[in-house]
Design a protein around this motif. Structure first.
Motif, PDB file in Angstrom:
ATOM      1  N   GLU A 181       0.892  -1.230   0.084  1.00  0.00           N
ATOM      2  CA  GLU A 181       0.130  -0.016   0.091  1.00  0.00           C
ATOM      3  C   GLU A 181       0.932   1.159   0.182  1.00  0.00           C
ATOM      4  N   VAL A 182       0.660   2.028  -0.924  1.00  0.00           N
ATOM      5  CA  VAL A 182       1.461   3.501  -1.234  1.00  0.00           C
ATOM      6  C   VAL A 182       0.637   4.571  -0.938  1.00  0.00           C
ATOM      7  N   ASP A 183       1.266   5.577  -0.882  1.00  0.00           N
ATOM      8  CA  ASP A 183       0.666   7.038  -0.436  1.00  0.00           C
ATOM      9  C   ASP A 183      -0.008   7.755  -1.464  1.00  0.00           C
ATOM     10  N   GLN A 184       0.516   7.285  -3.056  1.00  0.00           N
ATOM     11  CA  GLN A 184      -0.276   7.991  -3.875  1.00  0.00           C
ATOM     12  C   GLN A 184      -0.671   6.978  -5.024  1.00  0.00           C
ATOM     13  N   ASN A 185      -1.517   7.338  -5.943  1.00  0.00           N
ATOM     14  CA  ASN A 185      -1.587   6.417  -7.032  1.00  0.00           C
ATOM     15  C   ASN A 185      -0.093   6.314  -7.991  1.00  0.00           C
ATOM     16  N   VAL A 186      -0.248   5.035  -8.478  1.00  0.00           N
ATOM     17  CA  VAL A 186       0.825   4.598  -9.280  1.00  0.00           C
ATOM     18  C   VAL A 186       0.730   4.747 -10.900  1.00  0.00           C
ATOM     19  N   ASP A 187       1.653   5.294 -11.491  1.00  0.00           N
ATOM     20  CA  ASP A 187       1.552   5.401 -12.954  1.00  0.00           C
ATOM     21  C   ASP A 187       1.734   4.004 -13.720  1.00  0.00           C
ATOM     22  N   ASP A 188       1.337   3.851 -14.835  1.00  0.00           N
ATOM     23  CA  ASP A 188       1.462   2.821 -15.472  1.00  0.00           C
ATOM     24  C   ASP A 188       3.077   2.513 -16.047  1.00  0.00           C
ATOM     25  N   ASP A 189       3.602   3.463 -16.169  1.00  0.00           N
ATOM     26  CA  ASP A 189       5.201   3.425 -16.592  1.00  0.00           C
ATOM     27  C   ASP A 189       5.926   2.884 -15.162  1.00  0.00           C
ATOM     28  N   VAL A 190       5.364   3.097 -14.074  1.00  0.00           N
ATOM     29  CA  VAL A 190       6.066   2.533 -12.916  1.00  0.00           C
ATOM     30  C   VAL A 190       5.753   0.957 -12.852  1.00  0.00           C
ATOM     31  N   LEU A 191       4.470   0.679 -13.059  1.00  0.00           N
ATOM     32  CA  LEU A 191       4.092  -0.864 -13.112  1.00  0.00           C
ATOM     33  C   LEU A 191       4.987  -1.701 -14.398  1.00  0.00           C
ATOM     34  N   ASP A 192       5.247  -0.798 -15.365  1.00  0.00           N
ATOM     35  CA  ASP A 192       6.013  -1.586 -16.561  1.00  0.00           C
ATOM     36  C   ASP A 192       7.536  -1.683 -16.070  1.00  0.00           C
ATOM     37  N   GLU A 193       7.995  -0.805 -15.159  1.00  0.00           N
ATOM     38  CA  GLU A 193       9.195  -1.032 -14.888  1.00  0.00           C
ATOM     39  C   GLU A 193       9.462  -2.270 -13.911  1.00  0.00           C
ATOM     40  N   LEU A 194       8.322  -2.167 -12.866  1.00  0.00           N
ATOM     41  CA  LEU A 194       8.398  -3.280 -11.795  1.00  0.00           C
ATOM     42  C   LEU A 194       8.191  -4.682 -12.532  1.00  0.00           C
ATOM     43  N   GLU A 195       7.444  -4.650 -13.528  1.00  0.00           N
ATOM     44  CA  GLU A 195       7.381  -5.734 -13.891  1.00  0.00           C
ATOM     45  C   GLU A 195       8.776  -6.499 -14.798  1.00  0.00           C
ATOM     46  N   LYS A 196       9.262  -5.635 -15.286  1.00  0.00           N
ATOM     47  CA  LYS A 196      10.657  -6.008 -15.656  1.00  0.00           C
ATOM     48  C   LYS A 196      11.733  -6.245 -14.640  1.00  0.00           C
ATOM     49  N   ALA A 197      11.356  -6.205 -13.311  1.00  0.00           N
ATOM     50  CA  ALA A 197      12.389  -6.277 -12.219  1.00  0.00           C
ATOM     51  C   ALA A 197      12.676  -7.846 -12.013  1.00  0.00           C
ATOM     52  N   GLU A 198      13.697  -8.239 -11.423  1.00  0.00           N
ATOM     53  CA  GLU A 198      14.081  -9.636 -11.490  1.00  0.00           C
ATOM     54  C   GLU A 198      13.113 -10.455 -10.673  1.00  0.00           C
ATOM     55  N   HIS A 199      12.729 -11.216 -11.002  1.00  0.00           N
ATOM     56  CA  HIS A 199      11.827 -12.371 -10.548  1.00  0.00           C
ATOM     57  C   HIS A 199      10.510 -12.061 -10.357  1.00  0.00           C
ATOM     58  N   ILE A 200      10.047 -10.698 -10.877  1.00  0.00           N
ATOM     59  CA  ILE A 200       8.796 -10.445 -11.008  1.00  0.00           C
ATOM     60  C   ILE A 200       8.043 -11.323 -12.103  1.00  0.00           C
ATOM     61  N   VAL A 201       6.781 -11.819 -11.782  1.00  0.00           N
ATOM     62  CA  VAL A 201       6.145 -12.599 -12.760  1.00  0.00           C
ATOM     63  C   VAL A 201       4.805 -11.656 -13.338  1.00  0.00           C
ATOM     64  N   GLN A 202       4.158 -11.093 -12.464  1.00  0.00           N
ATOM     65  CA  GLN A 202       2.987 -10.258 -12.618  1.00  0.00           C
ATOM     66  C   GLN A 202       2.655  -9.044 -11.745  1.00  0.00           C
ATOM     67  N   VAL A 203       2.114  -7.896 -12.237  1.00  0.00           N
ATOM     68  CA  VAL A 203       1.802  -6.662 -11.630  1.00  0.00           C
ATOM     69  C   VAL A 203       0.728  -6.199 -11.834  1.00  0.00           C
ATOM     70  N   ALA A 204      -0.132  -5.709 -10.772  1.00  0.00           N
ATOM     71  CA  ALA A 204      -1.646  -5.303 -10.730  1.00  0.00           C
ATOM     72  C   ALA A 204      -1.711  -3.981  -9.712  1.00  0.00           C
ATOM     73  N   LYS A 205      -2.525  -3.270  -9.842  1.00  0.00           N
ATOM     74  CA  LYS A 205      -2.715  -1.914  -9.186  1.00  0.00           C
ATOM     75  C   LYS A 205      -3.962  -2.065  -8.589  1.00  0.00           C
TER      76      LYS A 205
END
Length: 220
Positions: free
Chosen positions: A193-217
């Motif tokens: 849980e975070v303090d502000q809404n997260v932009d889609d480009d942040v999700l894209d970067e998270l999904e490319k991180a090591e060991h990450i399979v799927q990201v949703a918000k």
């Protein structure tokens, strides 16, 4: 008990007769829509406790489907959500369950399309608030009061660090975080849980991180 605002006491702006059975139910449905990420082709909605007994009279059915259609609690279209879902070709089925649950206002939503599916358990805790307690077999505690990021990842060393470093770089503050796994070394679920809404480009970067399979918000 602490309240974030006067609306936590008197309830949200909403359509329907009951904050628990209507607004809370809509938020469960909308959380399922957010986590699935698109409009589903089908939705099987299992209702427990008082939800199962009164869902038609209290508008729980139209509220959950309205949430699945991405309507907010105050959206006038909620009242016709069942008809809208039918027009869109979304197959909706309600199941009245007798099984005992920890909370009287509990719904299990199984929905999907040809590309995938999601299974979610939510409870309406009063005042229009809802919590998500299970996602695809993972136990979690997601209040819905704050924006959140959910990440399915391989249970490996460095997965959490790679995610938190990206959020720190983007100056996104973490309010609450928990990790659950079904079995050591297999897939795990990270809920942040975070303090502000997260932009889609942040999700894209998270999904490319090591060991990450799927990201949703879930947005606020």
């Amino acid at each position: 008990m602490k309240f974030r605002s006067v609306f936590d006491i008197i309830g949200p702006v909403m359509i329907g007769p009951s904050s628990s059975h209507t607004a809370g139910a809509a938020r469960i449905g909308r959380a399922a829509r957010d986590l699935f990420g698109r409009e589903p082709k089908y939705a099987n909605i299992h209702l427990y406790g008082s939800f199962a007994k009164t869902y038609k009279g209290h508008g729980t059915d139209v509220a959950i489907v309205g949430g699945i259609l991405d309507y907010d609690t105050y959206d006038q279209r909620i009242g016709k959500s069942l008809e809208t879902a039918k027009q869109k070709g979304i197959r909706v089925r309600f199941h009245e369950e007798d099984a005992h649950t920890d909370h009287p206002n509990t719904a299990r939503i199984k929905m999907g399309d040809d590309q995938g599916s999601i299974e979610l358990v939510g409870i309406s805790i009063g005042g229009g608030k809802a919590e998500i307690t299970e996602l695809n077999g993972f136990e979690l505690r997601l209040s819905g009061s704050h924006p959140a990021i959910l990440l399915i990842h391989n249970d490996r060393y460095g997965a959490i660090a790679s995610v938190t470093s990206i959020l720190a770089k983007r100056q996104i503050n973490i309010g609450h975080m928990e990790v659950s796994r079904k079995e050591e070394g297999q897939e795990a679920l990270m809920v942040i849980e975070v303090d502000q809404n997260v932009d889609d480009d942040v999700l894209d970067e998270l999904e490319k991180a090591e060991h990450i399979v799927q990201v949703a918000k879930i947005s606020e």
